[in-house]
Design a protein around this motif. Structure first.
Motif, PDB file in Angstrom:
ATOM      1  N   UNK A 103      -5.144   0.690  -3.777  1.00  0.00           N
ATOM      2  CA  UNK A 103      -6.080   1.469  -2.631  1.00  0.00           C
ATOM      3  C   UNK A 103      -6.688   0.470  -1.804  1.00  0.00           C
ATOM      4  N   UNK A 104      -7.434  -0.505  -2.449  1.00  0.00           N
ATOM      5  CA  UNK A 104      -8.302  -1.503  -2.005  1.00  0.00           C
ATOM      6  C   UNK A 104      -7.618  -2.341  -0.984  1.00  0.00           C
ATOM      7  N   UNK A 105      -6.154  -2.829  -1.366  1.00  0.00           N
ATOM      8  CA  UNK A 105      -5.491  -3.532  -0.586  1.00  0.00           C
ATOM      9  C   UNK A 105      -4.926  -2.739   0.609  1.00  0.00           C
ATOM     10  N   UNK A 106      -4.854  -1.521   0.405  1.00  0.00           N
ATOM     11  CA  UNK A 106      -4.318  -0.719   1.777  1.00  0.00           C
ATOM     12  C   UNK A 106      -5.352  -0.715   2.668  1.00  0.00           C
ATOM     13  N   UNK A 107      -6.720  -0.665   2.241  1.00  0.00           N
ATOM     14  CA  UNK A 107      -7.610  -0.628   3.291  1.00  0.00           C
ATOM     15  C   UNK A 107      -7.906  -1.954   3.894  1.00  0.00           C
ATOM     16  N   UNK A 108      -7.738  -3.285   3.271  1.00  0.00           N
ATOM     17  CA  UNK A 108      -7.901  -4.269   3.638  1.00  0.00           C
ATOM     18  C   UNK A 108      -6.816  -5.016   4.577  1.00  0.00           C
ATOM     19  N   UNK A 109      -5.769  -4.447   4.254  1.00  0.00           N
ATOM     20  CA  UNK A 109      -4.629  -5.074   4.855  1.00  0.00           C
ATOM     21  C   UNK A 109      -4.540  -4.805   6.292  1.00  0.00           C
ATOM     22  N   UNK A 110      -5.283  -3.649   6.739  1.00  0.00           N
ATOM     23  CA  UNK A 110      -5.466  -3.411   8.166  1.00  0.00           C
ATOM     24  C   UNK A 110      -6.114  -4.464   8.997  1.00  0.00           C
ATOM     25  N   UNK A 111      -7.144  -5.079   8.180  1.00  0.00           N
ATOM     26  CA  UNK A 111      -7.878  -6.157   8.847  1.00  0.00           C
ATOM     27  C   UNK A 111      -7.123  -7.436   9.025  1.00  0.00           C
ATOM     28  N   UNK A 112      -6.059  -7.661   8.345  1.00  0.00           N
ATOM     29  CA  UNK A 112      -5.472  -8.709   8.667  1.00  0.00           C
ATOM     30  C   UNK A 112      -4.399  -8.577  10.191  1.00  0.00           C
ATOM     31  N   UNK A 113      -4.109  -7.614  10.264  1.00  0.00           N
ATOM     32  CA  UNK A 113      -3.281  -7.405  11.456  1.00  0.00           C
ATOM     33  C   UNK A 113      -4.469  -7.267  12.792  1.00  0.00           C
ATOM     34  N   UNK A 114      -5.611  -6.727  12.290  1.00  0.00           N
ATOM     35  CA  UNK A 114      -6.611  -6.650  13.292  1.00  0.00           C
ATOM     36  C   UNK A 114      -7.166  -8.148  13.706  1.00  0.00           C
ATOM     37  N   UNK A 115      -7.034  -9.000  12.895  1.00  0.00           N
ATOM     38  CA  UNK A 115      -7.679 -10.229  13.110  1.00  0.00           C
ATOM     39  C   UNK A 115      -6.539 -11.092  14.045  1.00  0.00           C
ATOM     40  N   UNK A 116      -5.310 -10.880  13.608  1.00  0.00           N
ATOM     41  CA  UNK A 116      -4.283 -11.738  14.243  1.00  0.00           C
ATOM     42  C   UNK A 116      -4.492 -11.473  15.701  1.00  0.00           C
ATOM     43  N   UNK A 117      -4.723 -10.222  16.263  1.00  0.00           N
ATOM     44  CA  UNK A 117      -4.066 -10.132  17.472  1.00  0.00           C
ATOM     45  C   UNK A 117      -5.345  -9.927  18.475  1.00  0.00           C
ATOM     46  N   UNK A 118      -6.694 -10.237  18.056  1.00  0.00           N
ATOM     47  CA  UNK A 118      -7.652  -9.973  18.833  1.00  0.00           C
ATOM     48  C   UNK A 118      -7.815 -10.992  20.082  1.00  0.00           C
ATOM     49  N   UNK A 119      -7.726 -12.336  19.936  1.00  0.00           N
ATOM     50  CA  UNK A 119      -7.907 -13.278  20.714  1.00  0.00           C
ATOM     51  C   UNK A 119      -6.593 -13.050  21.948  1.00  0.00           C
TER      52      UNK A 119
END
Length: 522
Positions: A114-130
């Motif tokens: 469950x913790x991994x399911x929460x944190x994986x969102x931020x991997x995609x979130x970080x890659x796309x911002x800049x």
């Protein structure tokens, strides 16, 4: 040196002449004088001339007309982007409420899945911002780009209800973060293209209140869904939660296509004079024009300017510390559940801290804009947050623990919105630099959400000593970074007062009204 200085002044004069838009406004031309070896030791004085109809106004007339323009912009822009951010945050964090609505048992999530399911969102979130922010700055079409991204993330959120396994949930969460990344840094940049530095703090608070309101509504919505829809049509409550919030997101996104403006220079529902005033307000505030057209907004140049400015890295450390200490909100229902009330009562108890946070955030940001001060409006709320984290880790008694929960959310986010405005205040121009810096700082700051997920496992409750200790340390780090930035900006302002050229500042001299030129807000 004298020759370089003379050449620099001559080049500036040519820039103003060649970049004039024919209405008395000088336009920004991307020229890196320092790279060309032409940066002077003493800044040249430049006087910016307002359009003729503005020059002919009395101060009282200018105030009335500008107030009317701001109301027009506020009514068209702010309600929609706040509503969009409420749904952005709901779709991102509804998994925390889903934990209390049956997702663990239905998908058979074990260990740290469950913790991994929460944190994986931020991997995609970080890659796309800049890349996303630079693309938005380049095309100059936020009224199309932001709603289009919203439609896609709404579809992904709704389809999360169809997940039947841990793998499917991880895939949906990663893609959700990848698409949602466009919105938050995009809107921060978007606001800075419409409002002056004196107005930006309050508008940033108004915008970010969407996240805080969503935090309050999330628990209430989840409680209602769990109480009334669990098992309806054969679907568990957590599936209904994703479906309902995803469908609402898509509907609001489609409506926003017809409401949001682009940039002041290209907005059709402003009159010609209103457009000129909207553009001049920003130029007068900074001493340099803002977004002109797509030809002036290069990806490479914006990133180079952002990454070569030490203020970018100090701001990154400061915002990282605040966001890291605020990761408790990703698991706020879990933390509140340690009070040992039922699932529905726990979800309801998550709302009051967010309501208080909305109030304190508005008040703190309003006062920061009114006084022009930034550092103390960040430090003081973080001191309350540190006290709240210490109290939460020190006791298991219900009253003191809920007091800590009431203080930690307002403490973190009241300072956070002022910090967000400080980014645009400290890195104002050119727009490509501001867009790159906002996205980079927000991306790096959210890396904390990847590791934070593993500090809130059930066996670490009820005090979550490790998590609260880390949150305290991060808040303290943010305060020290804010102090460092204040010292840097004070020194730069002294140089500007002395007429010394400051790299990365708007060395713009004075306006025709005799106002002192650009100074950093501290």
């Amino acid at each position: 040196m004298a020759t370089a200085h003379d050449n620099y002044e001559k080049g500036l004069a040519q820039d103003v002449d060649s970049a004039s838009d024919g209405k008395g406004q000088s336009r920004h031309v991307d020229v890196d004088a320092k790279e060309a070896g032409l940066a002077p030791a003493v800044q040249p004085i430049r006087t910016f001339e307002a359009p003729e109809f503005i020059r002919n106004m009395t101060p009282e007339e200018r105030h009335i007309i500008e107030s009317r323009l701001k109301r027009k912009i506020d009514m068209r822009l702010m309600p929609m982007i706040i509503l969009m951010y409420i749904l952005n945050y709901l779709d991102r964090n509804n998994i925390a409420a889903a934990k209390l609505a049956g997702i663990l048992t239905d998908l058979n999530l074990k260990g740290v899945e469950f913790q991994t399911s929460v944190s994986i969102l931020f991997v995609g979130y970080l890659l796309m911002q800049v890349p996303s922010n630079l693309f938005l700055n380049k095309i100059g079409k936020p009224a199309l780009y932001l709603p289009a991204c919203m439609v896609v993330w709404g579809m992904i959120s709704a389809l999360t209800a169809a997940c039947q396994s841990y793998g499917g949930l991880v895939a949906c969460r990663f893609m959700l973060g990848f698409v949602e990344a466009a919105y938050f840094p995009g809107c921060l940049y978007y606001l800075s293209c419409w409002y002056t530095r004196a107005e930006l703090g309050l508008r940033t608070a108004m915008f970010y209140s969407g996240a805080l309101i969503s935090g309050a509504f999330s628990g209430l919505i989840a409680a209602g869904v769990k109480a009334h829809l669990d098992g309806s049509l054969g679907l568990r409550a957590w599936r209904w939660l994703f479906i309902i919030e995803g469908v609402i997101t898509i509907f609001i996104a489609l409506c926003s296509f017809f409401i949001l403006p682009n940039f002041p220079r290209t907005t059709s529902w402003l009159t010609d004079e209103e457009r000129q005033l909207a553009v001049w307000r920003l130029e007068e505030d900074i001493g340099e024009d803002d977004w002109v057209d797509s030809q002036h907004q290069t990806f490479k140049h914006g990133m180079k300017l952002a990454f070569s400015d030490i203020k970018t890295y100090v701001l990154t450390i400061m915002v990282f510390g605040i966001v890291a200490s605020g990761t408790v909100t990703n698991f706020f229902p879990t933390v509140v559940a340690t009070l040992n009330y039922g699932d529905i009562d726990s979800l309801l108890l998550t709302a009051p801290p967010y309501v208080l946070a909305v109030i304190t955030t508005y008040v703190n940001s309003w006062h920061a804009d009114r006084t022009g001060e930034r550092f103390y409006h960040i430090m003081c709320p973080l001191c309350f947050a540190i006290f709240a984290f210490i109290l939460a880790a020190a006791t298991t008694k219900t009253g003191p623990r809920y007091l800590a929960m009431m203080l930690m959310v307002p403490g973190v986010y009241s300072g956070f919105v002022v910090a967000l405005a400080w980014i645009s205040n400290s890195l104002p121009r050119p727009p490509a630099k501001r867009a790159a810096a906002l996205a980079f700082i927000n991306a790096i700051s959210n890396t904390s959400s990847i590791y934070a997920s593993y500090m809130y496992e059930s066996n670490m409750g009820p005090r979550y000593v490790i998590a609260m200790s880390v949150n305290c340390a991060m808040s303290l780090m943010a305060i020290l970074a804010a102090l460092t930035l204040r010292i840097i900006l004070v020194k730069l302002n002294k140089k500007l007062d002395q007429g010394i050229f400051v790299e990365g500042a708007i060395n713009s001299g004075i306006t025709e009204a005799g106002k002192k030129g650009f100074r950093f807000r501290i």
